[in-house]
Write a protein that holds these residues in place. Structure first.
Motif, short mmCIF file in Angstrom:
data_model
loop_
_atom_site.label_atom_id
_atom_site.label_comp_id
_atom_site.label_asym_id
_atom_site.label_seq_id
_atom_site.Cartn_x
_atom_site.Cartn_y
_atom_site.Cartn_z
N GLU A 68 0.82 -1.20 0.00
CA GLU A 68 0.00 0.00 0.00
C GLU A 68 0.86 1.26 0.00
OE1 GLU A 68 -3.10 0.33 -0.43
OE2 GLU A 68 -3.66 -1.76 -0.36
N PHE A 69 1.95 1.24 0.77
CA PHE A 69 2.83 2.40 0.84
C PHE A 69 3.38 2.75 -0.54
CE2 PHE A 69 7.22 3.94 1.08
CZ PHE A 69 7.02 5.15 1.71
N HIS A 72 0.50 3.84 -3.12
CA HIS A 72 0.03 5.20 -2.92
C HIS A 72 1.12 6.23 -3.16
CE1 HIS A 72 -3.21 3.06 -0.59
NE2 HIS A 72 -3.87 3.79 -1.44
N VAL A 123 2.51 9.85 2.13
CA VAL A 123 2.00 8.51 2.45
C VAL A 123 2.82 7.80 3.52
CG1 VAL A 123 1.02 8.22 0.14
CG2 VAL A 123 3.32 7.40 0.59
N PHE A 126 1.07 6.56 6.66
CA PHE A 126 -0.14 5.76 6.46
C PHE A 126 -0.06 4.33 6.99
CE2 PHE A 126 -3.44 3.85 3.58
CZ PHE A 126 -4.50 4.52 4.16
N LEU A 146 -6.75 4.67 -0.24
CA LEU A 146 -7.13 6.08 -0.23
C LEU A 146 -8.54 6.28 -0.76
CD1 LEU A 146 -3.90 7.89 -1.46
CD2 LEU A 146 -4.68 7.52 0.87
N ASP A 162 -7.56 6.45 10.30
CA ASP A 162 -7.22 5.94 8.97
C ASP A 162 -8.19 6.44 7.92
OD1 ASP A 162 -5.07 3.70 9.72
OD2 ASP A 162 -6.69 3.66 11.19
N TYR A 165 -7.38 10.06 7.27
CA TYR A 165 -6.14 10.18 6.51
C TYR A 165 -6.35 9.75 5.07
CZ TYR A 165 -1.15 10.09 5.57
OH TYR A 165 0.09 10.34 5.04
N GLY A 166 -7.14 8.68 4.87
CA GLY A 166 -7.45 8.25 3.51
C GLY A 166 -8.21 9.31 2.74
N GLY A 169 -5.75 12.01 1.70
CA GLY A 169 -4.96 11.60 0.53
C GLY A 169 -5.75 11.70 -0.76
#
Length: 278
Positions: A68-69, A72, A123, A126, A146, A162, A165-166, A169
């Motif tokens: 995911e890191f 994104h 990111v 995250f 995201l 989360d 934060y999503g 983003g």
């Protein structure tokens, strides 16, 4: 598809690196776009190979968070590069005489480094709140969080941070899209001031590849966001399918679009292929 995308983007990078005539700001930004697409493809390639070669669809939480890191990070980088390219086209059309003096090689490199750090820093936090959550079920998929947070829904603990934060983003990507739209409004305004229709079409033709890249990248994002927001009872298969389109189609299609629509690259790709055949 990932392997084809990797090959296509490596071809673009090789052509730009080996052809001195392509050492211009427009093509430097294109090479940055190709690198972000290459990174996006390589982020999902291990999962694809594991599924198709070893029939192992499940993924560990740590592997998912790492994937995911990078997904994104490279997605945000691609969005930033598309934004830079739109203003690059505006500058080239609005003030062609000062274009090369403003966008020097050093300045282009500085812009690329700044936006790369910005994408990774955005990111970077995250995965850490995701790791702190407690999960009730094993995860067999790892979609872009995201815009479609299936991994968050597996959590038994509070995941509001989360979700926020999503949303932040996704908002950053939408801001990039709005700024790209504004830049094209300015481009059209500049084109209307050009007397000759032939010159208008010639100037607009330099933007066609970039417009296609913007549509290819943002259309799946917007569709996925709309489905997630307004179609809450849609089948999970739709979310998976649209997320796969988001991950696989832009890295695959961008090299094809630029090879077809950009004569300088198309001619050199054909020349390299003919040289290899000889």
């Amino acid at each position: 598809m990932d392997l084809i995308a990797v090959l296509g983007n490596c071809t673009i990078l090789f052509i730009i690196k080996t052809e001195p005539s392509l050492h211009e700001p427009m093509y430097y930004f294109l090479s940055t776009l190709a690198m972000s697409d290459l990174g996006l493809s390589l982020s999902t390639l291990p999962t694809m190979l594991r599924i198709f070669l070893f029939d192992a669809p499940e993924i560990s939480s740590n592997a998912c968070f790492a994937q995911e890191f990078f997904i994104h990070g490279f997605s945000v980088l691609e969005s930033s590069v598309l934004l830079i390219m739109s203003f690059d086209r505006f500058l080239a059309i609005h003030n062609p005489l000062r274009y090369t003096s403003i966008l020097t090689t050093v300045r282009v490199a500085q812009i690329g480094i700044v936006f790369s750090f910005k994408s990774m820093l955005l990111v970077l936090p995250f995965p850490f709140p995701l790791r702190s959550l407690r999960y009730c079920k094993k995860n067999s998929y790892c979609l872009p969080l995201l815009l479609s947070p299936p991994v968050m829904k597996l959590a038994c603990s509070d995941n509001r941070i989360d979700v926020i934060y999503g949303f932040f983003g996704a908002l950053c990507l939408m801001v990039d899209f709005i700024l790209i739209a504004v830049s094209y409004i300015l481009i059209l305004k500049t084109l209307l001031g050009i007397a000759s229709k032939k010159e208008q079409l010639k100037a607009l033709n330099t933007c066609v590849s970039h417009i296609c890249a913007v549509i290819i990248f943002y259309l799946p994002i917007i569709n996925l966001a709309v489905v997630h927001r307004f179609a809450r009872h849609v089948s999970p298969i739709i979310n998976v399918l649209m997320a796969n389109v988001l991950l696989l189609v832009p890295p695959l299609m961008n090299p094809i679009v630029y090879c077809i629509k950009t004569k300088q690259i198309r001619v050199r790709v054909v020349a390299k292929l003919c040289q290899q055949k000889i």
